[in-house]
Motif scaffolding. Structure first.
Motif, mmCIF file in Angstrom:
data_model
loop_
_atom_site.group_PDB
_atom_site.id
_atom_site.type_symbol
_atom_site.label_atom_id
_atom_site.label_comp_id
_atom_site.label_asym_id
_atom_site.label_seq_id
_atom_site.Cartn_x
_atom_site.Cartn_y
_atom_site.Cartn_z
ATOM 1 N N VAL A 149 7.025 6.750 1.710
ATOM 2 C CA VAL A 149 7.657 7.344 0.534
ATOM 3 C C VAL A 149 6.779 8.470 0.004
ATOM 4 C CG1 VAL A 149 8.561 6.920 -1.779
ATOM 5 C CG2 VAL A 149 8.740 5.137 -0.021
ATOM 6 N N ARG A 150 7.371 9.627 -0.217
ATOM 7 C CA ARG A 150 6.606 10.785 -0.680
ATOM 8 C C ARG A 150 5.997 10.535 -2.059
ATOM 9 N NH1 ARG A 150 11.679 12.915 -0.292
ATOM 10 N NH2 ARG A 150 10.967 14.174 1.465
ATOM 11 N N ASN A 151 4.794 11.071 -2.236
ATOM 12 C CA ASN A 151 4.041 11.002 -3.496
ATOM 13 C C ASN A 151 3.526 9.613 -3.846
ATOM 14 O OD1 ASN A 151 4.352 13.814 -4.271
ATOM 15 N ND2 ASN A 151 6.487 13.338 -4.730
ATOM 16 N N VAL A 152 3.701 8.641 -2.965
ATOM 17 C CA VAL A 152 3.184 7.296 -3.209
ATOM 18 C C VAL A 152 1.826 7.156 -2.536
ATOM 19 C CG1 VAL A 152 3.484 4.839 -2.664
ATOM 20 C CG2 VAL A 152 5.412 6.172 -3.522
ATOM 21 N N SER A 153 0.849 6.612 -3.257
ATOM 22 C CA SER A 153 -0.462 6.331 -2.686
ATOM 23 C C SER A 153 -0.404 5.008 -1.934
ATOM 24 C CB SER A 153 -1.518 6.256 -3.793
ATOM 25 O OG SER A 153 -2.735 5.748 -3.285
ATOM 26 N N TYR A 154 -1.111 4.945 -0.798
ATOM 27 C CA TYR A 154 -1.166 3.711 -0.018
ATOM 28 C C TYR A 154 -2.599 3.193 0.102
ATOM 29 C CZ TYR A 154 3.695 4.602 1.068
ATOM 30 O OH TYR A 154 5.047 4.815 0.960
ATOM 31 N N GLY A 155 -3.410 3.545 -0.866
ATOM 32 C CA GLY A 155 -4.784 3.080 -0.876
ATOM 33 C C GLY A 155 -5.733 4.106 -0.278
ATOM 34 N N THR A 156 -7.013 3.947 -0.567
ATOM 35 C CA THR A 156 -8.034 4.931 -0.202
ATOM 36 C C THR A 156 -8.080 5.219 1.287
ATOM 37 O OG1 THR A 156 -9.387 4.190 -2.080
ATOM 38 C CG2 THR A 156 -10.482 5.485 -0.392
ATOM 39 N N GLU A 157 -8.042 4.185 2.105
ATOM 40 C CA GLU A 157 -8.219 4.361 3.553
ATOM 41 C C GLU A 157 -7.064 5.139 4.181
ATOM 42 O OE1 GLU A 157 -9.557 1.666 7.432
ATOM 43 O OE2 GLU A 157 -9.081 0.707 5.521
ATOM 44 N N ILE A 158 -5.857 4.736 3.884
ATOM 45 C CA ILE A 158 -4.699 5.421 4.464
ATOM 46 C C ILE A 158 -4.529 6.799 3.850
ATOM 47 C CG2 ILE A 158 -2.183 5.377 4.608
ATOM 48 C CD1 ILE A 158 -2.338 2.394 5.080
ATOM 49 N N ASP A 159 -4.707 6.923 2.538
ATOM 50 C CA ASP A 159 -4.596 8.237 1.888
ATOM 51 C C ASP A 159 -5.584 9.236 2.497
ATOM 52 O OD1 ASP A 159 -2.662 7.183 0.276
ATOM 53 O OD2 ASP A 159 -3.841 7.223 -1.571
ATOM 54 N N ALA A 160 -6.818 8.776 2.761
ATOM 55 C CA ALA A 160 -7.842 9.649 3.346
ATOM 56 C C ALA A 160 -7.450 10.064 4.763
ATOM 57 C CB ALA A 160 -9.194 8.947 3.356
ATOM 58 N N ALA A 161 -6.866 9.131 5.521
ATOM 59 C CA ALA A 161 -6.446 9.442 6.889
ATOM 60 C C ALA A 161 -5.308 10.467 6.892
ATOM 61 C CB ALA A 161 -6.012 8.162 7.600
ATOM 62 N N ILE A 162 -4.415 10.380 5.921
ATOM 63 C CA ILE A 162 -3.325 11.353 5.812
ATOM 64 C C ILE A 162 -3.871 12.715 5.386
ATOM 65 C CG2 ILE A 162 -1.254 11.962 4.503
ATOM 66 C CD1 ILE A 162 -0.611 8.952 4.374
ATOM 67 N N LYS A 163 -4.748 12.718 4.390
ATOM 68 C CA LYS A 163 -5.297 13.968 3.862
ATOM 69 C C LYS A 163 -6.112 14.713 4.911
ATOM 70 C CE LYS A 163 -7.714 15.792 -0.203
ATOM 71 N NZ LYS A 163 -8.363 15.441 -1.505
ATOM 72 N N SER A 164 -6.833 13.964 5.752
ATOM 73 C CA SER A 164 -7.681 14.592 6.778
ATOM 74 C C SER A 164 -6.911 14.958 8.036
ATOM 75 C CB SER A 164 -8.832 13.656 7.145
ATOM 76 O OG SER A 164 -8.325 12.471 7.772
ATOM 77 N N GLY A 165 -5.643 14.539 8.132
ATOM 78 C CA GLY A 165 -4.837 14.868 9.296
ATOM 79 C C GLY A 165 -4.916 13.855 10.418
ATOM 80 N N VAL A 166 -5.639 12.762 10.198
ATOM 81 C CA VAL A 166 -5.689 11.704 11.217
ATOM 82 C C VAL A 166 -4.285 11.129 11.423
ATOM 83 C CG1 VAL A 166 -6.561 9.387 11.741
ATOM 84 C CG2 VAL A 166 -8.107 11.139 10.819
ATOM 85 N N ILE A 167 -3.599 10.866 10.329
ATOM 86 C CA ILE A 167 -2.189 10.467 10.388
ATOM 87 C C ILE A 167 -1.387 11.725 10.059
ATOM 88 C CG2 ILE A 167 -0.402 8.951 9.460
ATOM 89 C CD1 ILE A 167 -2.576 7.014 8.603
#
Length: 279
Positions: free
Chosen positions: A155-173
């Motif tokens: 879901v757009r604009n929803v945080s999924y916690g530090t680990e997943i959010d960081a992976a999305i922000k860095s382009g890992v996901i």
């Protein structure tokens, strides 16, 4: 006119003035009390995302464990509230702009902390999981990096916690398919338009049950990330005061057993008219 009569008139005037002053003080006191009550009774606008079983509308009535806890806090504060359900991105913007007074249930992030006041007390401990179809050929082993190899629904604009959010922000996901609701994400999974769905575990299980997908979609047991969720206030003087009152009252609710009772009731409840445990 005799001096005695003059003195009597003077005394009467002084008594009338004192009476008038007393009446003025009394009326001002009443007015102040009324105005104080009106200020305190100002209804707060609280925004949230419809995300059963934490918070949802049933027959146009807000329900869910998050609603129950938040309502109990403000009830004890004798503070009227109006809970409004919005798309998550809009809900956050309403709080950041000061058009809303509070928001729940929201995960912590440093970026959000710049524009809102998080409660010190955790509102609800949640967990995030990865859902897949039972018949998938994808084999996940619990490493966040492997999610970069699959199409991910969320879901757009929803945080999924530090680990997943960081992976999305860095382009890992990076193969993201964003939707407006968890239900839409699971429908994409069913239609094979995404390979996995990232979701709050209890919220995801609730959606799976409502869509009748219990035999089709399952959470991966290797992914269960515990994440605290909070209540947050608008970042202003009123928000500071409300935050302090909210934290103190929520702490008291936890201490006197009310919080655990709400959790237990939600776990035992199975009827459609009940609220259940379940951003």
């Amino acid at each position: 006119m005799s001096l005695k009569i003059i003195n009597m008139i003077g005394n009467g005037a002084r008594k009338t003035k004192r009476a008038f002053n007393s009446l003025y003080i009394f009326m001002w006191g009443v007015f102040s009390i009324i105005m104080s009550g009106l200020v305190h009774a100002k209804t707060l606008r609280i925004v949230t995302l419809e995300y059963p079983p934490y918070q949802y509308l049933e027959n146009n009535v807000p329900k869910g464990i998050g609603v129950e806890i938040v309502t109990e806090v403000f009830k004890r504060l004798k503070q009227p509230i109006n809970i409004q359900f919005l798309p998550w991105g809009r809900a956050i913007r309403e709080l950041q702009s000061g058009h809303a007074d509070g928001i729940f249930t929201i995960y912590f992030s440093k970026d959000r902390q710049q524009t809102m006041l998080y409660s010190d007390q955790v509102l609800i401990m949640q967990s995030v999981s990865i859902f897949t179809r039972k018949d998938t050929d994808i084999r996940l082993v619990g490493n966040i990096r492997e999610l970069g190899e699959v199409r991910v629904g969320l879901v757009r604009n929803v945080s999924y916690g530090t680990e997943i959010d960081a992976a999305i922000k860095s382009g890992v996901i990076d193969q993201l398919v964003e939707t407006n609701s968890g239900t839409q994400s699971f429908k994409l999974l069913l239609a094979d338009r995404v390979d996995v769905v990232i979701s709050n575990k209890l919220g995801g299980m609730n959606i799976v049950q409502r869509l009748g997908l219990q035999n089709t979609v399952v959470p991966n047991p290797l992914y269960e990330l515990s994440i605290p969720s909070y209540f947050a206030f608008s970042k202003n003087a009123q928000g500071e005061k409300l935050k302090a009152q909210f934290d103190k009252t929520l702490q008291a609710i936890k201490a006197d057993g009310t919080y655990d009772a709400i959790l237990q009731l939600s776990r035992n409840c199975r009827a459609a008219t009940c609220f259940e445990v379940g951003e």
